[in-house]
Design a protein around this motif. Structure first.
Motif, PDB file in Angstrom:
ATOM      1  N   GLU A  33       3.731 -23.897  58.499  1.00 59.99           N
ATOM      2  CA  GLU A  33       3.740 -24.987  59.522  1.00 59.99           C
ATOM      3  C   GLU A  33       2.199 -25.158  59.982  1.00 59.99           C
ATOM      4  O   GLU A  33       1.772 -25.895  60.516  1.00 59.99           O
ATOM      5  CB  GLU A  33       4.494 -25.033  60.569  1.00 59.99           C
ATOM      6  N   VAL A  34       1.710 -23.706  60.248  1.00 54.88           N
ATOM      7  CA  VAL A  34       0.335 -23.499  60.412  1.00 54.88           C
ATOM      8  C   VAL A  34      -0.675 -24.338  59.823  1.00 54.88           C
ATOM      9  O   VAL A  34      -1.528 -24.881  60.446  1.00 54.88           O
ATOM     10  CB  VAL A  34      -0.223 -22.107  60.586  1.00 54.88           C
ATOM     11  N   PHE A  35      -0.347 -24.868  58.655  1.00 52.34           N
ATOM     12  CA  PHE A  35      -1.439 -25.437  57.775  1.00 52.34           C
ATOM     13  C   PHE A  35      -1.026 -26.845  57.348  1.00 52.34           C
ATOM     14  O   PHE A  35      -1.467 -27.400  56.806  1.00 52.34           O
ATOM     15  CB  PHE A  35      -1.442 -24.627  56.530  1.00 52.34           C
ATOM     16  N   ASP A  36       0.287 -27.061  58.022  1.00 50.58           N
ATOM     17  CA  ASP A  36       0.751 -28.400  57.672  1.00 50.58           C
ATOM     18  C   ASP A  36       0.325 -29.226  58.747  1.00 50.58           C
ATOM     19  O   ASP A  36       1.032 -29.624  59.757  1.00 50.58           O
ATOM     20  CB  ASP A  36       2.398 -28.396  57.736  1.00 50.58           C
ATOM     21  N   HIS A  37      -0.972 -29.701  58.536  1.00 49.19           N
ATOM     22  CA  HIS A  37      -1.724 -30.501  59.768  1.00 49.19           C
ATOM     23  C   HIS A  37      -1.087 -31.870  59.887  1.00 49.19           C
ATOM     24  O   HIS A  37      -1.149 -32.392  61.149  1.00 49.19           O
ATOM     25  CB  HIS A  37      -3.301 -30.726  59.315  1.00 49.19           C
ATOM     26  N   GLU A  38      -0.386 -32.532  58.858  1.00 48.42           N
ATOM     27  CA  GLU A  38       0.288 -33.775  59.145  1.00 48.42           C
ATOM     28  C   GLU A  38       1.563 -33.821  59.286  1.00 48.42           C
ATOM     29  O   GLU A  38       2.260 -34.797  59.861  1.00 48.42           O
ATOM     30  CB  GLU A  38       0.061 -34.705  57.635  1.00 48.42           C
ATOM     31  N   SER A  39       2.235 -32.544  59.675  1.00 47.35           N
ATOM     32  CA  SER A  39       3.624 -32.252  60.051  1.00 47.35           C
ATOM     33  C   SER A  39       4.492 -33.023  58.879  1.00 47.35           C
ATOM     34  O   SER A  39       5.398 -33.684  59.445  1.00 47.35           O
ATOM     35  CB  SER A  39       4.095 -32.854  61.371  1.00 47.35           C
ATOM     36  N   ASN A  40       4.456 -33.046  57.696  1.00 50.00           N
ATOM     37  CA  ASN A  40       5.069 -33.682  56.646  1.00 50.00           C
ATOM     38  C   ASN A  40       5.622 -32.684  55.490  1.00 50.00           C
ATOM     39  O   ASN A  40       5.752 -33.116  54.301  1.00 50.00           O
ATOM     40  CB  ASN A  40       4.267 -34.708  56.149  1.00 50.00           C
ATOM     41  N   ASN A  41       5.526 -31.582  56.010  1.00 48.51           N
ATOM     42  CA  ASN A  41       6.173 -30.176  55.165  1.00 48.51           C
ATOM     43  C   ASN A  41       5.340 -30.354  53.909  1.00 48.51           C
ATOM     44  O   ASN A  41       5.866 -29.936  52.694  1.00 48.51           O
ATOM     45  CB  ASN A  41       7.473 -30.574  54.645  1.00 48.51           C
ATOM     46  N   THR A  42       3.899 -30.316  53.925  1.00 42.23           N
ATOM     47  CA  THR A  42       3.151 -30.475  52.945  1.00 42.23           C
ATOM     48  C   THR A  42       1.765 -29.690  53.399  1.00 42.23           C
ATOM     49  O   THR A  42       1.406 -29.814  54.640  1.00 42.23           O
ATOM     50  CB  THR A  42       2.728 -31.575  51.833  1.00 42.23           C
ATOM     51  N   VAL A  43       1.158 -28.667  52.395  1.00 43.21           N
ATOM     52  CA  VAL A  43      -0.150 -28.145  52.794  1.00 43.21           C
ATOM     53  C   VAL A  43      -0.837 -28.560  51.655  1.00 43.21           C
ATOM     54  O   VAL A  43      -0.671 -28.547  50.492  1.00 43.21           O
ATOM     55  CB  VAL A  43      -0.033 -26.649  53.017  1.00 43.21           C
ATOM     56  N   TYR A  79      -1.481 -30.935  47.002  1.00 47.98           N
ATOM     57  CA  TYR A  79      -0.674 -30.289  47.861  1.00 47.98           C
ATOM     58  C   TYR A  79       0.529 -29.760  47.370  1.00 47.98           C
ATOM     59  O   TYR A  79       1.067 -30.086  46.380  1.00 47.98           O
ATOM     60  CB  TYR A  79      -0.114 -31.756  48.695  1.00 47.98           C
ATOM     61  N   ILE A  80       1.105 -28.955  48.148  1.00 50.45           N
ATOM     62  CA  ILE A  80       2.188 -28.123  47.894  1.00 50.45           C
ATOM     63  C   ILE A  80       3.338 -28.514  49.184  1.00 50.45           C
ATOM     64  O   ILE A  80       2.946 -28.516  50.145  1.00 50.45           O
ATOM     65  CB  ILE A  80       1.775 -26.449  47.964  1.00 50.45           C
ATOM     66  N   ARG A  81       4.460 -28.914  48.525  1.00 53.58           N
ATOM     67  CA  ARG A  81       5.424 -29.029  49.376  1.00 53.58           C
ATOM     68  C   ARG A  81       6.546 -27.705  49.855  1.00 53.58           C
ATOM     69  O   ARG A  81       6.725 -27.086  48.792  1.00 53.58           O
ATOM     70  CB  ARG A  81       6.462 -30.262  48.682  1.00 53.58           C
ATOM     71  N   LEU A  82       7.046 -27.840  50.911  1.00 54.32           N
ATOM     72  CA  LEU A  82       7.637 -26.716  51.488  1.00 54.32           C
ATOM     73  C   LEU A  82       8.837 -26.387  50.690  1.00 54.32           C
ATOM     74  O   LEU A  82       9.263 -25.278  50.449  1.00 54.32           O
ATOM     75  CB  LEU A  82       8.044 -26.986  53.112  1.00 54.32           C
ATOM     76  N   GLU A  83       9.639 -27.343  50.360  1.00 53.45           N
ATOM     77  CA  GLU A  83      10.825 -27.435  49.749  1.00 53.45           C
ATOM     78  C   GLU A  83      10.657 -26.678  48.259  1.00 53.45           C
ATOM     79  O   GLU A  83      11.485 -25.957  47.859  1.00 53.45           O
ATOM     80  CB  GLU A  83      11.476 -28.893  49.410  1.00 53.45           C
TER      81      GLU A  83
END
Length: 171
Positions: A33-43, A79-83
C-alpha cells in the motif's frame, strides 16, 4: 530431518500456520500500500524490489527478475497487482527465502577483499570488486552503495561500521 519435524508440527497445529499466514498477509499488504499511489491494488513494477526488501528479503537481481516474471501479467503492463503478488510473497516469507546474509559472513567476505586487515577498502577498490567480480552491480546500485558506504573524509569504506548499519535485525 528438522524440516520434516517442523512440517509435522505445523500439520498438527493449523492455527499457528494460519496465524503466520494472516500476519504475513498484513505485512505484505501494508508494504504494498505504501507504493499503491492510486489505491487500486497495483504498484509500478519498478517498486517491487523495494517492497520485497522492506519485508526483510534480499533477492539477487536475477532472483528479483524471476520473481517479477512470476507475478507479472501475461501481457506486461508495467504494474503488478496485489492479488498476484500476495500469494507468491507469502510463500517466500513462509519458506524464509532470500534471507539476508549473517553479519559474520559479511565480515569474512570483506576481510577476503582486505588481506592486509586494514579494516577498510578504498572507494576505488570497492568499485573494482563490485563491478568486475561475481554478479556485477549496476551503475545505480553502485552509486547507492557508495553514497551509503563511503566516508567522504577518508574516501573509503570502514566495513565493520557499514555492516553494522546494513544488518537487518531479525527480531
Amino acid at each position: 530431518m528438522a524440516g520434516a519435524r517442523g512440517a509435522a508440527r505445523r500439520a498438527r497445529s493449523p492455527a499457528h500456520g494460519e496465524i503466520a499466514v494472516a500476519e504475513f498477509h498484513k505485512k505484505i499488504r501494508d508494504a504494498f500500500e505504501v507504493f499503491d499511489h492510486e489505491s487500486n491494488n497495483t504498484v509500478d513494477v519498478r517498486e517491487i524490489g523495494t517492497i520485497i526488501r522492506s519485508l526483510g528479503c534480499c533477492p539477487s537481481e536475477g532472483e528479483l527478475h524471476d520473481l517479477i516474471a512470476e507475478v507479472e501479467e501475461e501481457e506486461p503492463t508495467g504494474y503488478i497487482r496485489l492479488e498476484k503478488f500476495l500469494p507468491v510473497m507469502t510463500e517466500i516469507l513462509l519458506e524464509r527465502k532470500y534471507r539476508p546474509i549473517p553479519e559474520d559472513s559479511l565480515l569474512r567476505a570483506f576481510e577476503v577483499l582486505d588481506p592486509a586487515k586494514r579494516g577498510f577498502l578504498t572507494k576505488e577498490e570497492l568499485i573494482k570488486y563490485m563491478t568486475e567480480e561475481g554478479e556485477p552491480f549496476s551503475q545505480e546500485e553502485m552509486e547507492e552503495m557508495l553514497s551509503a558506504a563511503i566516508d567522504p573524509e577518508s574516501n573509503s569504506i570502514h566495513y565493520k561500521d557499514y555492516i553494522a548499519m546494513m544488518v537487518v535485525d531479525e527480531n
